[in-house]
Design a protein around this motif. Structure first.
Motif, PDB file in Angstrom:
ATOM      1  N   ALA A  40      18.715 -35.156  43.053  1.00  0.00           N
ATOM      2  CA  ALA A  40      18.680 -36.794  43.250  1.00  0.00           C
ATOM      3  C   ALA A  40      20.033 -37.253  42.686  1.00  0.00           C
ATOM      4  O   ALA A  40      20.744 -37.954  43.346  1.00  0.00           O
ATOM      5  CB  ALA A  40      17.745 -37.223  41.961  1.00  0.00           C
ATOM      6  N   LEU A  41      20.948 -36.578  41.601  1.00  0.00           N
ATOM      7  CA  LEU A  41      22.356 -36.907  41.310  1.00  0.00           C
ATOM      8  C   LEU A  41      23.046 -36.644  42.219  1.00  0.00           C
ATOM      9  O   LEU A  41      24.082 -37.580  42.690  1.00  0.00           O
ATOM     10  CB  LEU A  41      22.696 -36.025  40.013  1.00  0.00           C
ATOM     11  CG  LEU A  41      24.049 -36.389  39.535  1.00  0.00           C
ATOM     12  CD1 LEU A  41      24.226 -37.864  39.269  1.00  0.00           C
ATOM     13  CD2 LEU A  41      24.309 -35.404  38.242  1.00  0.00           C
ATOM     14  N   ALA A  42      22.979 -35.374  43.092  1.00  0.00           N
ATOM     15  CA  ALA A  42      23.953 -35.199  44.151  1.00  0.00           C
ATOM     16  C   ALA A  42      23.844 -35.989  45.289  1.00  0.00           C
ATOM     17  O   ALA A  42      24.948 -36.703  45.637  1.00  0.00           O
ATOM     18  CB  ALA A  42      23.358 -33.691  44.893  1.00  0.00           C
ATOM     19  N   LEU A 157      26.281 -34.088  28.050  1.00  0.00           N
ATOM     20  CA  LEU A 157      27.268 -34.752  27.137  1.00  0.00           C
ATOM     21  C   LEU A 157      28.375 -35.669  27.737  1.00  0.00           C
ATOM     22  O   LEU A 157      28.845 -36.492  27.231  1.00  0.00           O
ATOM     23  CB  LEU A 157      28.181 -33.481  26.748  1.00  0.00           C
ATOM     24  CG  LEU A 157      27.319 -32.355  25.640  1.00  0.00           C
ATOM     25  CD1 LEU A 157      28.005 -31.179  25.386  1.00  0.00           C
ATOM     26  CD2 LEU A 157      27.069 -33.091  24.265  1.00  0.00           C
ATOM     27  N   ALA A 158      28.754 -35.325  29.130  1.00  0.00           N
ATOM     28  CA  ALA A 158      29.680 -36.172  29.671  1.00  0.00           C
ATOM     29  C   ALA A 158      29.202 -37.672  29.760  1.00  0.00           C
ATOM     30  O   ALA A 158      29.786 -38.375  29.668  1.00  0.00           O
ATOM     31  CB  ALA A 158      30.125 -35.639  31.017  1.00  0.00           C
ATOM     32  N   ALA A 159      27.763 -37.695  30.192  1.00  0.00           N
ATOM     33  CA  ALA A 159      27.200 -39.111  30.286  1.00  0.00           C
ATOM     34  C   ALA A 159      27.239 -39.585  28.932  1.00  0.00           C
ATOM     35  O   ALA A 159      27.269 -40.813  28.709  1.00  0.00           O
ATOM     36  CB  ALA A 159      25.946 -39.158  31.109  1.00  0.00           C
ATOM     37  N   ARG A 223      22.491 -44.435  34.036  1.00  0.00           N
ATOM     38  CA  ARG A 223      21.789 -43.815  35.279  1.00  0.00           C
ATOM     39  C   ARG A 223      22.038 -42.577  35.679  1.00  0.00           C
ATOM     40  O   ARG A 223      21.497 -41.784  36.302  1.00  0.00           O
ATOM     41  CB  ARG A 223      22.150 -44.708  36.797  1.00  0.00           C
ATOM     42  CG  ARG A 223      21.917 -44.301  37.955  1.00  0.00           C
ATOM     43  CD  ARG A 223      22.483 -45.196  38.915  1.00  0.00           C
ATOM     44  NE  ARG A 223      21.866 -45.030  40.367  1.00  0.00           N
ATOM     45  CZ  ARG A 223      22.479 -44.688  41.372  1.00  0.00           C
ATOM     46  NH1 ARG A 223      23.958 -44.949  41.465  1.00  0.00           N
ATOM     47  NH2 ARG A 223      22.053 -44.341  42.689  1.00  0.00           N
ATOM     48  N   PHE A 224      23.183 -42.031  35.374  1.00  0.00           N
ATOM     49  CA  PHE A 224      23.615 -40.407  35.567  1.00  0.00           C
ATOM     50  C   PHE A 224      22.558 -39.555  34.721  1.00  0.00           C
ATOM     51  O   PHE A 224      21.938 -38.801  35.283  1.00  0.00           O
ATOM     52  CB  PHE A 224      24.916 -40.087  34.910  1.00  0.00           C
ATOM     53  CG  PHE A 224      25.699 -38.670  34.975  1.00  0.00           C
ATOM     54  CD1 PHE A 224      26.410 -38.735  36.263  1.00  0.00           C
ATOM     55  CD2 PHE A 224      25.222 -38.039  34.442  1.00  0.00           C
ATOM     56  CE1 PHE A 224      27.195 -37.358  36.646  1.00  0.00           C
ATOM     57  CE2 PHE A 224      25.557 -36.639  34.696  1.00  0.00           C
ATOM     58  CZ  PHE A 224      26.616 -36.497  35.594  1.00  0.00           C
ATOM     59  N   LEU A 225      22.407 -40.110  33.315  1.00  0.00           N
ATOM     60  CA  LEU A 225      21.428 -39.111  32.487  1.00  0.00           C
ATOM     61  C   LEU A 225      19.830 -39.333  33.303  1.00  0.00           C
ATOM     62  O   LEU A 225      19.100 -38.214  33.164  1.00  0.00           O
ATOM     63  CB  LEU A 225      21.249 -39.924  30.939  1.00  0.00           C
ATOM     64  CG  LEU A 225      22.447 -39.833  30.384  1.00  0.00           C
ATOM     65  CD1 LEU A 225      22.195 -40.427  29.048  1.00  0.00           C
ATOM     66  CD2 LEU A 225      22.422 -38.245  29.853  1.00  0.00           C
ATOM     67  N   ALA A 226      19.747 -40.318  33.563  1.00  0.00           N
ATOM     68  CA  ALA A 226      18.182 -40.566  34.442  1.00  0.00           C
ATOM     69  C   ALA A 226      18.195 -39.726  35.643  1.00  0.00           C
ATOM     70  O   ALA A 226      16.982 -39.052  35.891  1.00  0.00           O
ATOM     71  CB  ALA A 226      17.742 -41.950  34.925  1.00  0.00           C
ATOM     72  N   LEU A 227      19.181 -39.428  36.586  1.00  0.00           N
ATOM     73  CA  LEU A 227      19.107 -38.690  37.705  1.00  0.00           C
ATOM     74  C   LEU A 227      19.140 -37.188  37.222  1.00  0.00           C
ATOM     75  O   LEU A 227      18.740 -36.418  38.169  1.00  0.00           O
ATOM     76  CB  LEU A 227      20.687 -39.071  38.404  1.00  0.00           C
ATOM     77  CG  LEU A 227      20.316 -40.503  39.133  1.00  0.00           C
ATOM     78  CD1 LEU A 227      21.664 -40.863  39.705  1.00  0.00           C
ATOM     79  CD2 LEU A 227      19.348 -40.535  40.249  1.00  0.00           C
TER      80      LEU A 227
END
Length: 229
Positions: A40-42, A157-159, A223-227
């Protein structure tokens, strides 16, 4: 940089799911293959690249930027990346209450449930202060919060980095990554003081524009975390 590719696709990669430009893997600024842990993130990152016009605008690809940070900055040195984030546990926004009684009451209504979640979930205690003078947290609190960060993978961590730094609250970041509170509810919490001052003294166009930019960064990180699932 001019757009140099026609087709954007997603494919399985050694480290998870990669994004390809005309069949070739995207590379991070550090020249590592850009591969993420969920399809999903990709796919979302691929959409960012596919949406580019004649010129590539990195500022319109926040998910790509966070993934790059996870690979190039967090993965080689997680402890070094975490160190400045962990410091927010010593001076968390939610521990500093306004001297104005009406604002302090609203802060207590909104912030106390978030602190109570952290106390229950992480086994910590918080010391509260009125005003901006530093108050030392109980022994072990900051260390426990830092260990909670150490338990997270590089992509989370990045998000979390923009979430924590934008909001001024490590507790808000941990609450979000654990799914304890909705991202927009937490945004309302970390901007409570700003909005209260605005309602009392009137809107400042520059301050509002700055908050909207921070909100956009916050939403991208959430959104990044959710994905990541």
């Amino acid at each position: 940089m001019k757009r140099f590719y026609r087709e954007v696709t997603v494919a399985a990669a050694e480290a998870g799911h990669g994004v390809l430009l005309d069949g070739r893997p995207i590379r991070t600024p550090g020249r590592a293959p850009l591969a993420v842990t969920t399809a999903a993130l990709a796919a979302a990152i691929a959409t960012e690249w596919d949406a580019q016009n004649e010129s590539i605008a990195p500022q319109t690809m926040p998910l790509t930027g966070i993934a790059n940070a996870a690979i190039d900055l967090v993965t080689p040195d997680p402890a070094g990346f975490i160190a400045p984030l962990a410091l927010y546990g010593e001076s968390d926004l939610f521990c500093y209450r306004a001297p104005e009684a009406d604002l302090a009451a609203e802060e207590a209504r909104v912030w106390n449930p978030i602190l109570e979640w952290a106390e229950t979930r992480l086994g910590v205690e918080f010391a509260l202060a009125s005003g901006v003078m530093h108050v030392a947290q109980p022994a072990g609190t900051a260390d426990t919060l830092g260990k909670a960060l150490m338990a997270l993978d590089p992509f989370r961590l990045a998000a979390l980095s923009p979430i924590i730094t934008i909001g001024g609250s490590l507790v808000a970041g941990l609450a979000l990554v654990h799914g304890a509170f909705d991202s927009e509810a937490l945004w309302q919490a970390v901007t409570l003081d700003e909005r209260w001052q605005e309602e009392r003294w009137g809107e400042d166009a520059e301050a509002t524009a700055a908050r909207e930019r921070r909100h956009s960064e916050w939403q991208a990180a959430a959104r990044f975390l959710a994905l990541l699932g």
